[in-house]
Enzyme design. Structure first.
Site, PDB file in Angstrom:
ATOM      1  N   GLU A 131      35.370  -2.045  12.417  1.00 52.16           N
ATOM      2  CA  GLU A 131      35.772  -1.249  11.260  1.00 52.16           C
ATOM      3  C   GLU A 131      36.363  -2.111  10.149  1.00 52.16           C
ATOM      4  O   GLU A 131      36.304  -1.768   8.974  1.00 52.16           O
ATOM      5  CB  GLU A 131      36.792  -0.179  11.698  1.00 52.16           C
ATOM      6  N   HIS A 190      25.780  -9.257  36.188  1.00 47.18           N
ATOM      7  CA  HIS A 190      24.630  -8.669  36.888  1.00 47.18           C
ATOM      8  C   HIS A 190      23.991  -7.560  36.071  1.00 47.18           C
ATOM      9  O   HIS A 190      23.251  -6.741  36.605  1.00 47.18           O
ATOM     10  CB  HIS A 190      25.078  -8.154  38.262  1.00 47.18           C
ATOM     11  N   LYS A 218      32.887  12.560   7.818  1.00 43.06           N
ATOM     12  CA  LYS A 218      34.060  13.441   7.948  1.00 43.06           C
ATOM     13  C   LYS A 218      33.927  14.639   7.009  1.00 43.06           C
ATOM     14  O   LYS A 218      34.214  15.772   7.382  1.00 43.06           O
ATOM     15  CB  LYS A 218      35.335  12.669   7.571  1.00 43.06           C
TER      16      LYS A 218
END
Ligand code: PA5
Length: 458
Positions: free
Chosen positions: A289, A318, A434
């Site tokens: 951010e 792995h 938003k």
């Protein structure tokens, strides 16, 4: 350097990894020093405040005083928050008390739960598993208006009031928000909740050492004074104008050069400690951010930022290392290592099994020796494959070193912001979504967004 957390960039050099590595001409010490001076100006002018937090002993004292009373009344601390208002508390908890769900707690303090999602199944699982009569709730939102946090607040508030009544519930809620604005502040005042503040000059992802992180940490019994002490020592090192004694600056220069000069657009944070796994997620937000920006400070389009990826050693050897070693050479790998582990376990020399080759060489060795060998081997193999990698080493994972490490990483991020020439302290790219959410949820003033985006089906 005051804080003995080491940064080692040897495997990022051409001498170690060939053409994908850096050489001395890729660094300009003066540019690094300008970054320190430039950032210092932002702090001195009051634009950015996180370096001042370790000196704020008064806040720490009042947080500890409040927490010491409440923590004896509850067995769960529920954080309602998201992003910078949730990742810090989670990182501190998992670093000091261990990864969930197998924490060891000799002090018998409340456990931490972080509700940072509005997935209905996730939220109801908390309500089904926690006891509302024994839960303290930290509602954390710097802006005071975050949709996710306010919805979960309404749900949890109703759940607690039903169980213990409105009067008693008041003592179970504590708010952390801006001191002067926002609806959470207004609610907290109206309901008479204990409230702590996030300084205006400290952004969410830099707020772990404000009450955002300190309050939940104190409630679960962490030593917040030690966190601040570590951060204080990291400050001393990070303001150093000598590159050799400033690991945050060294790291910033290496990250910036690998990105801009060698095209390493991805940073793998390879945490070789299960205790640092939560911290890797905290860092992921900090790096992404802060540095992922469309324009620089002059308004020119630059599209900066490395994509941070969290990986866990040895588990992800792995799962991910095949890609890191042989996939596109577009990554740098940052190992997070620890000198001393919390406990030691010896691998038993069980007689019946010693005849098997795959077992015999392990029997009798310390588990930490295997863990250490696996990191060393992974670093060596990636270096052999020409993949630049660097390493942070913490002497151990405790409050002092975690406070110091987080502060170093915040300085590293701030210095990188200066090197890219961008504002590392805003996040304009998350605003549109938003606003659309507000529109879709019918919020007054956001009708245009509802109209423009409302008919779009997923
Ligand atoms: O770093 C930031 O500023 C953001 O990620 C915020 O932490 C996040 O959006 C949550 O904001 P708030 O604390 O206002 O709920």
């Amino acid at each position: 350097m005051n804080v003995p957390i080491r940064f080692n960039a040897q495997h990022t050099l051409k001498s170690a990894v060939g053409d994908h590595g850096l050489d001395p001409s890729d660094f300009d010490a003066q540019v690094g020093l300008d970054a320190v001076v430039g950032f210092r100006k932002r702090v001195d002018s009051g634009e950015v405040g996180f370096p001042n937090l370790p000196m704020d002993q008064n806040t720490a004292k009042s947080v500890e005083k409040f927490a010491s009373r409440l923590r004896s009344e509850v067995d769960a601390v529920l954080v309602l928050g998201i992003g910078g208002s949730a990742l810090g508390p989670y990182a501190l908890d998992t670093a000091i008390r261990g990864p969930h769900p197998v924490q060891v707690d000799k002090k018998k303090c409340p456990k931490l739960y972080v509700m940072d999602n509005v997935d209905p199944g996730f939220v109801s699982a908390f309500l089904e598993n926690l006891n509302p009569k024994k839960t303290a709730v930290c509602v954390i939102a710097k802006s005071g208006g975050t949709a996710e946090t306010l919805s979960t607040f309404l749900i949890v508030h109703e759940w607690i009031v039903k169980a213990i009544g409105a009067k008693k519930a008041v003592g179970r809620f504590v708010a952390v928000t801006d001191e002067h604005k926002g609806d959470l502040l207004a609610i907290a005042k109206a309901e008479k909740y204990q409230t702590f503040y996030v300084p205006a000059d400290v952004g969410g992802r830099f707020s772990v050492l404000t009450p955002v992180g300190l309050l939940p940490a104190a409630l679960i019994g962490l030593d917040i004074k030690k966190l601040l002490h570590g951060a204080h020592d990291a400050n001393q090192a990070s303001w150093s104008r000598k590159l050799e004694t400033n690991p945050a600056l060294q790291s910033a220069l290496v990250h910036h050069a690998l990105d801009t000069k060698r095209g390493k657009k991805i940073e793998i944070v390879f945490a070789y400690s299960a205790y640092l796994w939560g911290s890797a997620f905290w860092y992921r937000q900090l790096w992404a951010e802060s540095l992922g920006k469309r324009v620089n400070r002059q308004g020119e389009v630059v599209h900066t930022g490395q994509t941070p990826v969290a990986a866990l050693g040895v588990t992800d050897q792995h799962s991910q290392v095949q890609l890191y070693a042989e996939g596109p050479n577009d990554k740098m790998i940052t190992f997070w290592a620890v000198d001393k582990y919390r406990t030691e376990i010896k691998i038993p020399e069980t007689k019946n099994f010693l005849q098997y080759d795959a077992v015999a060489y392990l029997a009798g060795k310390k588990l930490s020796t295997l863990f250490h060998a696996e990191r060393t081997a992974t670093e060596a193999a990636l270096t052999e494959a020409g993949r630049p990698n660097c390493r942070w080493v913490l002497p151990r994972v405790d409050e002092y070193y975690i406070g110091a490490f987080f502060q170093l990483l915040e300085f590293q991020t701030a210095f990188c912001g200066e090197l890219y020439g961008i504002n590392a302290f805003d996040q304009p790219g998350v605003e549109l979504a938003k606003k659309i959410t507000n529109g879709l949820m019918g919020r007054k003033g956001f009708e245009d967004y509802a109209e423009k985006f409302g008919s779009k089906k997923a």
